[in-house]
Design a protein around this motif. Structure first.
Motif, PDB file in Angstrom:
ATOM      1  N   VAL A   1       0.308  -1.398  -0.268  1.00  0.00           N
ATOM      2  CA  VAL A   1      -0.102   0.268  -0.373  1.00  0.00           C
ATOM      3  C   VAL A   1       0.922   1.307   0.317  1.00  0.00           C
ATOM      4  O   VAL A   1       0.650   2.274  -0.582  1.00  0.00           O
ATOM      5  CB  VAL A   1      -0.944   0.021   0.965  1.00  0.00           C
ATOM      6  N   THR A   2       1.587   1.480   1.245  1.00  0.00           N
ATOM      7  CA  THR A   2       2.502   2.283   1.355  1.00  0.00           C
ATOM      8  C   THR A   2       3.711   2.305  -0.362  1.00  0.00           C
ATOM      9  O   THR A   2       3.689   4.091  -0.384  1.00  0.00           O
ATOM     10  CB  THR A   2       3.868   3.023   2.395  1.00  0.00           C
ATOM     11  N   SER A   3       4.020   1.572  -0.875  1.00  0.00           N
ATOM     12  CA  SER A   3       4.685   1.687  -2.118  1.00  0.00           C
ATOM     13  C   SER A   3       3.303   2.205  -3.571  1.00  0.00           C
ATOM     14  O   SER A   3       4.285   3.290  -3.763  1.00  0.00           O
ATOM     15  CB  SER A   3       5.797   0.499  -2.252  1.00  0.00           C
ATOM     16  N   ALA A   4       2.922   1.661  -2.972  1.00  0.00           N
ATOM     17  CA  ALA A   4       2.342   2.171  -4.369  1.00  0.00           C
ATOM     18  C   ALA A   4       1.610   2.943  -4.668  1.00  0.00           C
ATOM     19  O   ALA A   4       1.849   4.119  -5.623  1.00  0.00           O
ATOM     20  CB  ALA A   4       0.802   1.344  -4.379  1.00  0.00           C
ATOM     21  N   MET A   5       1.162   4.281  -2.700  1.00  0.00           N
ATOM     22  CA  MET A   5       1.369   5.708  -2.567  1.00  0.00           C
ATOM     23  C   MET A   5       2.198   6.011  -3.125  1.00  0.00           C
ATOM     24  O   MET A   5       2.146   6.982  -4.309  1.00  0.00           O
ATOM     25  CB  MET A   5       0.669   5.892  -1.068  1.00  0.00           C
ATOM     26  N   VAL A   6       3.511   5.998  -2.911  1.00  0.00           N
ATOM     27  CA  VAL A   6       4.304   6.773  -2.902  1.00  0.00           C
ATOM     28  C   VAL A   6       4.945   6.462  -4.981  1.00  0.00           C
ATOM     29  O   VAL A   6       4.898   7.894  -5.425  1.00  0.00           O
ATOM     30  CB  VAL A   6       5.511   6.351  -2.441  1.00  0.00           C
ATOM     31  N   ALA A   7       4.994   5.041  -5.503  1.00  0.00           N
ATOM     32  CA  ALA A   7       5.178   5.478  -6.472  1.00  0.00           C
ATOM     33  C   ALA A   7       3.860   6.347  -7.079  1.00  0.00           C
ATOM     34  O   ALA A   7       4.161   6.538  -8.472  1.00  0.00           O
ATOM     35  CB  ALA A   7       4.520   3.696  -6.977  1.00  0.00           C
ATOM     36  N   TRP A   8       2.402   6.272  -6.851  1.00  0.00           N
ATOM     37  CA  TRP A   8       1.567   6.774  -7.690  1.00  0.00           C
ATOM     38  C   TRP A   8       1.633   8.178  -8.434  1.00  0.00           C
ATOM     39  O   TRP A   8       2.235   9.298  -8.727  1.00  0.00           O
ATOM     40  CB  TRP A   8       0.307   7.102  -7.490  1.00  0.00           C
ATOM     41  N   GLY A   9       2.730   8.736  -7.332  1.00  0.00           N
ATOM     42  CA  GLY A   9       3.127  10.355  -6.179  1.00  0.00           C
ATOM     43  C   GLY A   9       3.638  10.565  -7.941  1.00  0.00           C
ATOM     44  O   GLY A   9       3.942  11.635  -8.647  1.00  0.00           O
ATOM     45  N   PHE A  10       5.010   9.905  -7.363  1.00  0.00           N
ATOM     46  CA  PHE A  10       6.171   9.567  -8.225  1.00  0.00           C
ATOM     47  C   PHE A  10       5.611   9.853 -10.304  1.00  0.00           C
ATOM     48  O   PHE A  10       6.523  10.534 -11.220  1.00  0.00           O
ATOM     49  CB  PHE A  10       7.772   9.112  -8.162  1.00  0.00           C
ATOM     50  N   ALA A  11       4.742   8.565 -10.483  1.00  0.00           N
ATOM     51  CA  ALA A  11       4.008   8.843 -11.579  1.00  0.00           C
ATOM     52  C   ALA A  11       3.010   9.815 -12.847  1.00  0.00           C
ATOM     53  O   ALA A  11       3.046  10.578 -13.413  1.00  0.00           O
ATOM     54  CB  ALA A  11       4.042   7.557 -11.710  1.00  0.00           C
ATOM     55  N   TYR A  12       2.408  10.522 -11.804  1.00  0.00           N
ATOM     56  CA  TYR A  12       1.236  10.850 -12.206  1.00  0.00           C
ATOM     57  C   TYR A  12       1.146  12.373 -11.826  1.00  0.00           C
ATOM     58  O   TYR A  12       1.432  12.980 -12.795  1.00  0.00           O
ATOM     59  CB  TYR A  12       0.039  10.649 -11.225  1.00  0.00           C
ATOM     60  N   PHE A  13       1.977  12.635 -11.150  1.00  0.00           N
ATOM     61  CA  PHE A  13       2.133  14.473 -10.017  1.00  0.00           C
ATOM     62  C   PHE A  13       3.524  14.967 -11.168  1.00  0.00           C
ATOM     63  O   PHE A  13       4.271  14.290 -11.120  1.00  0.00           O
ATOM     64  CB  PHE A  13       2.053  14.746  -8.530  1.00  0.00           C
ATOM     65  N   ARG A  14       3.271  15.937 -11.812  1.00  0.00           N
ATOM     66  CA  ARG A  14       4.547  16.588 -12.134  1.00  0.00           C
ATOM     67  C   ARG A  14       4.872  18.691 -10.925  1.00  0.00           C
ATOM     68  O   ARG A  14       3.885  19.097 -10.626  1.00  0.00           O
ATOM     69  CB  ARG A  14       3.758  17.269 -13.610  1.00  0.00           C
ATOM     70  N   PHE A  15       5.969  17.526 -10.419  1.00  0.00           N
ATOM     71  CA  PHE A  15       5.945  18.677  -9.436  1.00  0.00           C
ATOM     72  C   PHE A  15       8.222  19.220  -9.288  1.00  0.00           C
ATOM     73  O   PHE A  15       8.608  18.123  -9.742  1.00  0.00           O
ATOM     74  CB  PHE A  15       5.859  18.527  -7.866  1.00  0.00           C
ATOM     75  N   PRO A  16       8.085  19.964  -9.255  1.00  0.00           N
ATOM     76  CA  PRO A  16       9.689  20.709  -9.828  1.00  0.00           C
ATOM     77  C   PRO A  16      10.378  19.311  -8.565  1.00  0.00           C
ATOM     78  O   PRO A  16      10.280  19.291  -7.252  1.00  0.00           O
ATOM     79  CB  PRO A  16      10.011  22.185  -8.458  1.00  0.00           C
TER      80      PRO A  16
END
Length: 272
Positions: A79-94
């Motif tokens: 669960v936690t790895s999926a949440m972090v991975a989704w953040g890196f894959a979907y969101f665009r941030f500096p």
């Protein structure tokens, strides 16, 4: 001829990998004096070892402890790895790529480097001697699983997510109801990998567990190995039987998840 060569090579490799378990299974049905006679079909076939191992050790309790730790560890890291991975894959941030590189760099840290500081943290929390340190560390995710899941998320089209956002879905709804179902094979692969790692983990139980009532199966097998060594003679038939009992659940689990496992490995993308 080419197909025959390929199938012959695969058959030979299969025998090489299967032979140790077949030998272990055969040894578990042998009396003490015949364990190392290297016969795959026991000369003296006995079920006494399977009865004796439950009498000599609390295998049921150890397997229950192992199941408890393993399920919680696998669920937590997935669960936690999926949440972090989704953040890196979907969101665009500096700094996204830089931060992701830092996460991957943690994989280069040997476990021995963080072993003592981690122990001191759990000791200060009063958790040494309990099962909590064996699974709670996974609440912070795993760099390898974050990488694996991120690659899978990158292979998903963004159109369904944008359409859901137009319909009023928030980030959590998009993640839990759209992204996770679409990457089910990768989720299963992550869960299976961690389940196997937690089921067979010996190092952390050796560090944190003191009482035999809290032992996991690997720690219990180590205790059996120590307990049955006296005068240079070892009751290997008991150790072999306990090893078979603890190995069979993993074999069954991988057979049940084989389809998702192969699909998850084959379809994990290489996008960056």
């Amino acid at each position: 001829m080419r197909k025959a060569l390929i199938w012959s090579t695969l058959a030979l490799l299969s025998v090489v990998f299967i032979y140790p378990f077949v030998w272990l299974l055969s040894a578990s049905f042998k009396p003490r004096g015949e364990v190392f006679d290297h016969r795959l079909i026991p000369e003296t076939f006995t079920f006494e070892n399977y009865l004796k191992v439950w009498q000599e050790a609390p295998m049921g309790l150890w397997m229950l402890n192992t199941a408890y730790v393993t399920v919680l560890a696998a669920v937590a890291v997935t669960v936690t790895s999926a949440m972090v991975a989704w953040g890196f894959a979907y969101f665009r941030f500096p700094g996204r790529n830089l931060l992701f590189g830092v996460v991957l760099a943690t994989m280069m840290l040997p476990g021995a480097v963080t072993m003592i500081p981690t122990y001191l943290i759990w000791n200060s929390l009063g958790m040494v001697g309990t099962l909590t340190p064996l699974w709670a560390q996974n609440l912070f995710g795993s760099a390898f699983y974050i990488f694996l899941l991120r690659q899978f998320f990158l292979g998903l089209p963004r159109e369904p997510f944008e359409a859901a956002r137009v319909d009023g879905a928030n980030n959590w709804t998009i993640f839990s109801r759209i992204a996770l179902p679409l990457c089910r094979p990768a989720i299963v692969v992550t869960w299976l990998f961690e389940f196997q790692a937690a089921w067979t983990d010996l190092m952390r139980p050796l560090i944190y567990l003191r009482d035999s009532s809290t032992f996991t199966v690997p720690r219990g097998l180590k205790a059996l190995l120590d307990a049955y060594g006296f005068g240079g003679e070892w009751h290997w038939e008991i150790v072999m039987t306990a090893s078979v009992i603890t190995t069979v659940p993993m074999i069954i689990l991988f057979f049940l998840g084989q389809r998702h496992f192969v699909k998850g490995i084959a379809t994990t993308g290489g996008k960056g």
